[in-house]
Scaffold this motif. Structure first.
Motif, mmCIF file in Angstrom:
data_model
loop_
_atom_site.group_PDB
_atom_site.id
_atom_site.type_symbol
_atom_site.label_atom_id
_atom_site.label_comp_id
_atom_site.label_asym_id
_atom_site.label_seq_id
_atom_site.Cartn_x
_atom_site.Cartn_y
_atom_site.Cartn_z
ATOM 1 N N PRO A 40 -6.623 20.449 -78.359
ATOM 2 C CA PRO A 40 -5.441 21.306 -78.400
ATOM 3 C C PRO A 40 -5.214 21.877 -79.792
ATOM 4 O O PRO A 40 -5.824 21.426 -80.772
ATOM 5 C CB PRO A 40 -4.298 20.375 -77.997
ATOM 6 C CG PRO A 40 -4.805 18.992 -78.194
ATOM 7 C CD PRO A 40 -6.294 19.039 -78.100
ATOM 8 N N SER A 41 -4.338 22.845 -79.874
ATOM 9 C CA SER A 41 -3.979 23.448 -81.151
ATOM 10 C C SER A 41 -3.445 22.376 -82.093
ATOM 11 O O SER A 41 -2.669 21.522 -81.689
ATOM 12 C CB SER A 41 -2.920 24.515 -80.876
ATOM 13 O OG SER A 41 -2.586 25.149 -82.062
ATOM 14 N N GLY A 42 -3.909 22.397 -83.347
ATOM 15 C CA GLY A 42 -3.431 21.426 -84.336
ATOM 16 C C GLY A 42 -4.143 20.085 -84.293
ATOM 17 O O GLY A 42 -3.777 19.156 -85.003
ATOM 18 N N HIS A 199 -11.268 26.118 -76.716
ATOM 19 C CA HIS A 199 -10.389 25.368 -75.828
ATOM 20 C C HIS A 199 -10.547 25.835 -74.391
ATOM 21 O O HIS A 199 -9.704 25.590 -73.558
ATOM 22 C CB HIS A 199 -8.929 25.296 -76.298
ATOM 23 C CG HIS A 199 -8.305 26.580 -76.689
ATOM 24 N ND1 HIS A 199 -7.879 26.811 -77.967
ATOM 25 C CD2 HIS A 199 -8.031 27.677 -75.993
ATOM 26 C CE1 HIS A 199 -7.373 28.015 -78.028
ATOM 27 N NE2 HIS A 199 -7.453 28.560 -76.844
ATOM 28 N N ASP A 200 -11.703 26.460 -74.133
ATOM 29 C CA ASP A 200 -12.039 26.894 -72.781
ATOM 30 C C ASP A 200 -13.006 25.874 -72.163
ATOM 31 O O ASP A 200 -14.141 25.726 -72.598
ATOM 32 C CB ASP A 200 -12.700 28.278 -72.867
ATOM 33 C CG ASP A 200 -12.989 28.869 -71.492
ATOM 34 O OD1 ASP A 200 -13.112 28.098 -70.517
ATOM 35 O OD2 ASP A 200 -13.099 30.104 -71.409
ATOM 36 N N ASN A 201 -12.525 25.195 -71.135
ATOM 37 C CA ASN A 201 -13.313 24.135 -70.512
ATOM 38 C C ASN A 201 -14.643 24.644 -69.941
ATOM 39 O O ASN A 201 -15.646 23.936 -69.956
ATOM 40 C CB ASN A 201 -12.487 23.460 -69.409
ATOM 41 C CG ASN A 201 -13.151 22.192 -68.908
ATOM 42 O OD1 ASN A 201 -13.548 21.353 -69.728
ATOM 43 N ND2 ASN A 201 -13.301 22.064 -67.623
ATOM 44 N N PHE A 211 -17.553 17.045 -76.856
ATOM 45 C CA PHE A 211 -16.626 16.210 -77.617
ATOM 46 C C PHE A 211 -15.207 16.725 -77.431
ATOM 47 O O PHE A 211 -14.986 17.919 -77.199
ATOM 48 C CB PHE A 211 -16.965 16.250 -79.110
ATOM 49 C CG PHE A 211 -18.249 15.554 -79.459
ATOM 50 C CD1 PHE A 211 -18.242 14.249 -79.950
ATOM 51 C CD2 PHE A 211 -19.472 16.199 -79.301
ATOM 52 C CE1 PHE A 211 -19.427 13.603 -80.276
ATOM 53 C CE2 PHE A 211 -20.661 15.556 -79.629
ATOM 54 C CZ PHE A 211 -20.640 14.261 -80.117
ATOM 55 N N VAL A 212 -14.269 15.792 -77.576
ATOM 56 C CA VAL A 212 -12.856 16.153 -77.555
ATOM 57 C C VAL A 212 -12.234 15.605 -78.828
ATOM 58 O O VAL A 212 -12.591 14.509 -79.278
ATOM 59 C CB VAL A 212 -12.165 15.563 -76.302
ATOM 60 C CG1 VAL A 212 -10.664 15.595 -76.451
ATOM 61 C CG2 VAL A 212 -12.589 16.327 -75.058
ATOM 62 N N ILE A 213 -11.355 16.394 -79.429
ATOM 63 C CA ILE A 213 -10.655 15.906 -80.612
ATOM 64 C C ILE A 213 -9.149 15.931 -80.321
ATOM 65 O O ILE A 213 -8.616 16.925 -79.821
ATOM 66 C CB ILE A 213 -11.057 16.715 -81.871
ATOM 67 C CG1 ILE A 213 -10.398 16.138 -83.122
ATOM 68 C CG2 ILE A 213 -10.761 18.183 -81.735
ATOM 69 C CD1 ILE A 213 -11.020 16.670 -84.422
ATOM 70 N N VAL A 214 -8.505 14.806 -80.586
ATOM 71 C CA VAL A 214 -7.056 14.683 -80.394
ATOM 72 C C VAL A 214 -6.488 13.994 -81.627
ATOM 73 O O VAL A 214 -6.968 12.918 -82.006
ATOM 74 C CB VAL A 214 -6.714 13.862 -79.123
ATOM 75 C CG1 VAL A 214 -5.200 13.722 -78.964
ATOM 76 C CG2 VAL A 214 -7.312 14.501 -77.878
ATOM 77 N N LEU A 218 -12.158 12.088 -83.041
ATOM 78 C CA LEU A 218 -13.202 12.746 -82.251
ATOM 79 C C LEU A 218 -13.849 11.745 -81.295
ATOM 80 O O LEU A 218 -14.220 10.637 -81.704
ATOM 81 C CB LEU A 218 -14.268 13.302 -83.201
ATOM 82 C CG LEU A 218 -15.385 14.125 -82.555
ATOM 83 C CD1 LEU A 218 -14.868 15.509 -82.153
ATOM 84 C CD2 LEU A 218 -16.570 14.269 -83.503
ATOM 85 N N SER A 219 -13.998 12.127 -80.023
ATOM 86 C CA SER A 219 -14.685 11.264 -79.059
ATOM 87 C C SER A 219 -15.678 12.078 -78.264
ATOM 88 O O SER A 219 -15.394 13.223 -77.890
ATOM 89 C CB SER A 219 -13.708 10.655 -78.047
ATOM 90 O OG SER A 219 -12.481 10.350 -78.629
ATOM 91 N N GLU A 220 -16.827 11.466 -77.974
ATOM 92 C CA GLU A 220 -17.803 12.134 -77.108
ATOM 93 C C GLU A 220 -17.422 11.815 -75.670
ATOM 94 O O GLU A 220 -17.236 10.654 -75.309
ATOM 95 C CB GLU A 220 -19.228 11.646 -77.427
ATOM 96 C CG GLU A 220 -20.271 12.398 -76.618
ATOM 97 C CD GLU A 220 -21.662 12.393 -77.269
ATOM 98 O OE1 GLU A 220 -21.861 11.668 -78.261
ATOM 99 O OE2 GLU A 220 -22.529 13.129 -76.756
ATOM 100 N N VAL A 221 -17.281 12.881 -74.860
ATOM 101 C CA VAL A 221 -16.819 12.652 -73.491
ATOM 102 C C VAL A 221 -17.928 12.808 -72.456
ATOM 103 O O VAL A 221 -17.833 12.295 -71.357
ATOM 104 C CB VAL A 221 -15.635 13.579 -73.115
ATOM 105 C CG1 VAL A 221 -14.394 13.151 -73.869
ATOM 106 C CG2 VAL A 221 -15.949 15.036 -73.380
#
Ligand code: ADP
Ligand code: ADP
Length: 224
Positions: A40-42, A199-201, A211-214, A218-221
């Motif tokens: 997501p943004s930020g 941010h386009d799936n 990867f997803v960052i929150v 960072l996590s590899e999904v």
């Protein structure tokens, strides 16, 4: 080229204004990997991209390219390294409005006091479908064409790695799809490493490793 990030952290501000933009990120990118990073943004996407490409330095942690710690390079060494090894593609294309498509494409070489290889330039522009647009100014081109010019510019110095930040963010779905096909081919056929922030799936799932960052973590999904 193998890129290895170890415990990369970036903290902005202090006290009440302290923001942990990146929290001990570990990441190994192999040669010719195609990686997507979604968040997501930020969440820290731009910060991560800036650190991985040596545009900015972390608060702590290390980053090596083929074993070489790039944060220990001098500014001059680092910018030479970036021009040689990394190509960038941006959401806003970032073409210089007063230069023709061809002049935009060869600009990175001119900055390095090198001359373009005309044969390679022709191959690139044929392949990207912009051969008959090389003498046009950016405003005379459609968005999709401008992004293809930007891709040619990213590739002109024959880098090993392409970092793309929301490369289809300003394009309609048809031109966006074409640009993604081209980026994928750059990785598949030219064997380049491709790191895409999105941010386009639909784009994220085109990658071999997702990867997803929150909140800077960072996590590899998924990987195939
Ligand atoms: P994204 O690209 O995912 O939108 P960023 O990497 O731009 O996220 O930002 C991550 C966090 O760091 C956000 O909370 C943002 O406000 C903060 N941040 C980014 N750049 C700066 C800066 N130069 N100074 C202070 N805070 C910043
Ligand atoms: P795309 O499907 O690639 O986005 P468009 O439908 O936007 O293409 O544009 C079609 C054609 O019109 C292109 O070949 C482009 O060169 C031309 N064109 C688009 N915008 C402009 C402009 N502002 N000035 C001149 N020609 C343009």
């Amino acid at each position: 080229m193998i890129i290895e990030a170890k415990e990369l952290s970036k903290i902005y501000g202090s006290g009440e204004n302290k923001v942990v933009a990146l929290n001990e990120v570990d990441l190994v990118i192999a040669a010719s990997d195609f990686i997507s990073i979604m968040g997501p943004s930020g969440s820290g996407k731009s910060t991560l991209l800036h650190l991985l490409s040596g545009l900015d330095k972390p608060t702590s942690g290390s980053l090596t390219y083929d074993g070489k710690e790039i944060y220990s390079f001098s500014d001059k060494e680092l910018s030479a390294f970036r021009r040689q090894s990394i190509g960038f593609v941006f959401q806003q294309f970032n073409l210089l409005p007063v230069l023709t498509a061809k002049e935009n494409i060869i600009m990175p070489l001119l900055l390095d006091k090198k001359q373009p290889d005309e044969k390679y330039l022709k191959q690139l522009s044929d392949w990207l479908g912009i051969s008959n647009r090389l003498t046009h100014l950016p405003h005379e081109l459609s968005g999709g064409q401008q992004q293809r010019v930007a891709i040619a510019r990213a590739l002109i110095a024959q880098p090993d790695i392409i970092f793309a930040d929301e490369p289809t963010g300003n394009l309609d779905s048809k031109s966006g799809g074409e640009v993604m096909e081209m980026l994928k081919n750059i990785q598949r056929k030219m064997g380049k490493t491709l790191v895409i922030i999105t941010h386009d799936n639909r784009i994220a799932t085109m990658a071999d490793r997702q990867f997803v960052i929150v909140d800077g973590v960072l996590s590899e999904v998924a990987a195939r």
